[in-house]
Design a protein around this motif. Structure first.
Motif, PDB file in Angstrom:
ATOM      1  N   THR A  42     -37.119  81.400  72.932  1.00 32.47           N
ATOM      2  CA  THR A  42     -36.459  82.274  73.891  1.00 32.47           C
ATOM      3  C   THR A  42     -35.392  81.479  74.624  1.00 32.47           C
ATOM      4  N   ARG A  45     -32.943  82.917  79.487  1.00 31.78           N
ATOM      5  CA  ARG A  45     -33.878  83.631  80.378  1.00 31.78           C
ATOM      6  C   ARG A  45     -33.252  83.910  81.740  1.00 31.78           C
ATOM      7  N   PRO A  50     -33.111  87.887  78.242  1.00 32.16           N
ATOM      8  CA  PRO A  50     -33.486  86.798  77.327  1.00 32.16           C
ATOM      9  C   PRO A  50     -33.340  87.201  75.868  1.00 32.16           C
ATOM     10  N   HIS A  52     -34.375  86.188  71.792  1.00 34.25           N
ATOM     11  CA  HIS A  52     -35.270  85.444  70.906  1.00 34.25           C
ATOM     12  C   HIS A  52     -34.408  84.875  69.792  1.00 34.25           C
ATOM     13  N   PRO A  92     -35.221  94.385  74.148  1.00 35.71           N
ATOM     14  CA  PRO A  92     -35.307  92.988  73.710  1.00 35.71           C
ATOM     15  C   PRO A  92     -34.502  92.749  72.434  1.00 35.71           C
ATOM     16  N   HIS A  94     -32.902  90.023  69.406  1.00 38.10           N
ATOM     17  CA  HIS A  94     -33.125  88.810  68.622  1.00 38.10           C
ATOM     18  C   HIS A  94     -31.783  88.353  68.090  1.00 38.10           C
TER      19      HIS A  94
END
Length: 164
Positions: A42, A45, A50, A52, A92, A94
């Motif tokens: 991660t 932040r 955040p 990944h 979220p 990535h």
């Protein structure tokens, strides 16, 4: 005629099991090596969104862990304008960074490709060639090239270029 699928032959059965065992061992070793190189970290932040980060690829004869460390240590987080874009409104995210630098002299320069994902959907991506200095330097030299690739990615996420 004997059934080719039966395992009753006492001469070939141990050989088949040995080849099968070696094949399974190689497969497990390959999967363990790949998983270690691709374990997510991660980053960003403190930006409030955040990411990944998955790092893959190779850099000449250096181990995958040194490539991942170089990317993680020099990863530029998104600017305020990119954070306001619809790329970051999905949830979220990535980011996959793939670094490729061929082995051997006289090879073409490598590249860095970065792709932003939401769930399994690729949202934006960018790719830049590695500088000629990377031919003779350790993976830490990719900092500037990574910054260029990420800057292109964040600019592709600005509100003017995002899908509505």
């Amino acid at each position: 005629m004997a059934n080719p699928f039966s395992f009753t032959n006492s001469v070939t059965e141990p050989r088949r099991l040995g080849v099968f065992s070696v094949g399974i061992a190689c497969l497990l070793l390959f999967q363990t090596h790949s998983a270690a190189a691709e374990s997510p970290t991660t980053v960003c932040r403190e930006s409030g969104s955040p990411l990944h980060l998955h790092v893959t690829g190779n850099f000449r004869d250096y181990p995958a862990s040194s490539v991942a460390e170089a990317v993680q240590n020099s990863f530029p987080c998104p600017n305020e304008e990119a954070l306001k874009s619809t790329c970051f409104s999905r949830g979220p995210l990535h980011l996959k960074a793939s670094v490729v630098q061929p082995r051997g002299q006289g090879q073409a320069n490598g590249h860095i490709a970065v792709t932003l994902f939401w769930e399994n959907e690729a949202i934006r991506s960018s790719r830049v060639s590695l500088s000629p200095f990377s031919n003779s330097q350790p993976p830490s030299v990719i900092k500037g090239d990574l910054a260029r690739a990420i800057k292109l990615l964040w600019s592709a996420c600005t509100t003017e270029t995002t899908d509505q």
